[in-house]
Design an enzyme around this catalytic site. Structure first.
Site, PDB file in Angstrom:
ATOM      1  CG  ASP A 299       4.433  -1.619   1.915  1.00  0.00           C
ATOM      2  OD1 ASP A 299       4.664  -1.041   0.807  1.00  0.00           O
ATOM      3  OD2 ASP A 299       3.764  -2.724   1.859  1.00  0.00           O
TER       4      ASP A 299
ATOM      5  N   GLY B  73      -3.141  -4.129  -2.309  1.00  0.00           N
ATOM      6  CA  GLY B  73      -2.031  -3.523  -2.654  1.00  0.00           C
ATOM      7  C   GLY B  73      -1.815  -2.141  -2.379  1.00  0.00           C
ATOM      8  CG  LEU B  74      -4.349   0.507  -2.501  1.00  0.00           C
ATOM      9  CD1 LEU B  74      -5.730   1.300  -2.348  1.00  0.00           C
ATOM     10  CD2 LEU B  74      -3.385   1.247  -3.351  1.00  0.00           C
ATOM     11  CB  SER B  75       0.624  -0.532   2.144  1.00  0.00           C
ATOM     12  OG  SER B  75       1.485  -0.948   3.362  1.00  0.00           O
ATOM     13  CB  SER B  76      -4.686  -2.569   4.749  1.00  0.00           C
ATOM     14  OG  SER B  76      -4.328  -3.977   4.673  1.00  0.00           O
ATOM     15  CB  SER B  77      -0.097  -5.165   6.034  1.00  0.00           C
ATOM     16  OG  SER B  77       0.940  -4.953   5.098  1.00  0.00           O
TER      17      SER B  77
ATOM     18  CB  SER C 218      -9.844  -5.263  13.522  1.00  0.00           C
ATOM     19  OG  SER C 218     -10.279  -4.583  12.345  1.00  0.00           O
TER      20      SER C 218
ATOM     21  CD  GLU D  68       5.428  -1.847  -6.768  1.00  0.00           C
ATOM     22  OE1 GLU D  68       5.381  -1.965  -5.404  1.00  0.00           O
ATOM     23  OE2 GLU D  68       4.408  -0.900  -7.245  1.00  0.00           O
TER      24      GLU D  68
END
Ligand code: ADP
Ligand code: MG
Length: 386
Positions: free
Chosen positions: A179, A128-132, A71, A37
């Site tokens: 990511d 924190g699960l990287s939708s971006s 979206s 991390e």
């Protein structure tokens, strides 16, 4: 929800907002980082895994130079612009991730056509699960294919760099590339060891199910976006420490280098980066030796280092990590950028219910927002579904 169901939702979104049928639907996964991390922007090593949760993008080629993006997220206003105004300073808010990716692809020489894009995602936003990166990767792959590019390893590396540029330069978020790399290069059934210096990757089979283990994700539901400035400060600390040590990458620092720094804060930041890379190597070694059940203490060590040396944890993360361990987790740590978002716990499959219940009870007792609990398996990289 399956990827196909997510794709159907994206198509429904395209029909209702932009009235029409897509030329195709692409999906890209969220991810959870097992370990490594805050090392991606320091040229270090990390070991994320793609999730089966995805962002789906239903996309239609247009005959003009217009770009329209919507979206199914109720907070996301539809975006309308032209191919010429998708860059830094021209798009704000959520649309920057998608429009910015199209801008960066153009910058990289991809002949992006006018597009109608609609997305739908079951990667929780800001957890924190990287939708971006899943949003960027789905849009990037769709646009490249509709621009006539063949999907190949070379293209995927170009898309990774475009997605990073979108997030760094258009959104203004300091993502380091982990990511985007896992969203575009993950292999189903494996975690992905990423050497972030050159984006070399190696699949690493975890063998969790074979060992009777599960990876639990605990979403604290505390949005990490509140601490955006902190992320930039950590990056600045690392840049300064590397400068003082005369290194291009802080991941090249040795334990002895830590003592050469005079500022205690920079010492602590550097100690995290040095020890975290070591922990990644040890985890990979254990996993490859079929000893995944023994990585727990390394996960614990990562959390302590992120909490005390890197100072990116949050009380919610500390509480769920402690509670998971007390209920029998083999190891637990915050994952992602920190300041909220999610934690992971390595658990015996048989303990799933007890650990989940203990974590929720601990949050209730401390009067914290109740967390969401997900058991995750490893999914595939970005792909065309139809
Ligand atoms: P994470 O990547 O960990 O989920 P980030 O802060 O990096 O958190 O990215 C979250 C942001 O990405 C959201 O606040 C939103 O602006 C944007 N985003 C991601 N997915 C979507 C989506 N499906 N619809 C609208 N916006 C999205
Ligand atoms: Mg993100």
């Amino acid at each position: 929800m399956t990827a196909q169901e997510q794709a159907d939702l994206a198509v429904a979104e395209l029909r209702s907002t932009w009235a029409g049928e897509p030329d195709g639907v692409w999906t890209a996964p969220g991810r959870v980082n097992l370990i490594g991390e805050h090392v991606d922007y320091n040229g270090g090593r990390c070991l994320p895994m793609a999730l089966t949760r995805v962002t789906a993008a239903a996309v239609r080629r247009r005959d003009d130079d217009r770009v329209r993006i919507s979206s199914s997220d109720p907070d996301a206003e539809p975006f309308e612009g032209t191919l010429a105004d998708l860059g830094p300073g021209e798009v704000s808010g959520w649309a920057g991730y998608a429009a910015g990716t199209l801008w960066a692809l153009q910058q990289a020489g991809v002949d992006v056509p006018g597009l109608d894009v609609s997305v739908s995602s079951d990667v929780p936003l800001g957890a924190g699960l990287s939708s971006s990166a899943s949003l960027e990767a789905a849009v990037a792959l769709s646009a490249a294919e509709l621009a006539g590019r063949n999907d190949a390893a070379e293209l995927r590396h170009l898309l990774i760099q475009a997605a990073i540029r979108a997030e760094n330069e258009v959104v203004g978020a300091g993502t380091g590339g982990m990511d985007q790399t896992v969203a575009l290069l993950a292999e189903e059934g494996s975690a992905l060891l990423i050497h972030t210096r050159d984006f070399r990757t190696e699949p690493v089979q975890l063998g969790l199910a074979e060992a009777g283990l599960e990876l639990m994700v605990i979403d604290t539901r505390v949005k990490h976006t509140l601490a955006d400035g902190q992320y930039a400060k950590r990056r600045a600390d690392c840049d300064e420490a590397a400068r003082q040590l005369g290194l291009e990458w802080l991941s090249d620092a040795t334990p002895a280098d830590v003592d050469r720094l005079s500022d205690p804060r920079l010492q602590a930041r550097t100690r995290h980066v040095v020890t975290e890379n070591q922990r990644v190597d040890e985890v990979v070694e254990l996993v490859r030796a079929g000893r995944v059940a023994e990585i727990g203490p390394l996960l614990d060590g990562s959390h302590t280092s992120l909490r005390d040396d890197y100072e990116v944890s949050a009380v919610e993360l500390d509480v769920v990590v402690e509670a998971a361990r007390a209920a029998g987790a083999l190891g637990a740590r915050m994952t992602g950028g920190g300041f909220g978002g999610s934690a992971i716990a390595l658990i015996r499959a048989a303990d799933a219910e007890a650990v989940g219940a203990a974590v929720v009870a601990a949050c209730r007792e401390r009067e914290l927002t109740l967390p969401g609990i997900l058991t995750v398996t490893s999914g595939p990289a970005a792909r065309r579904l139809s």
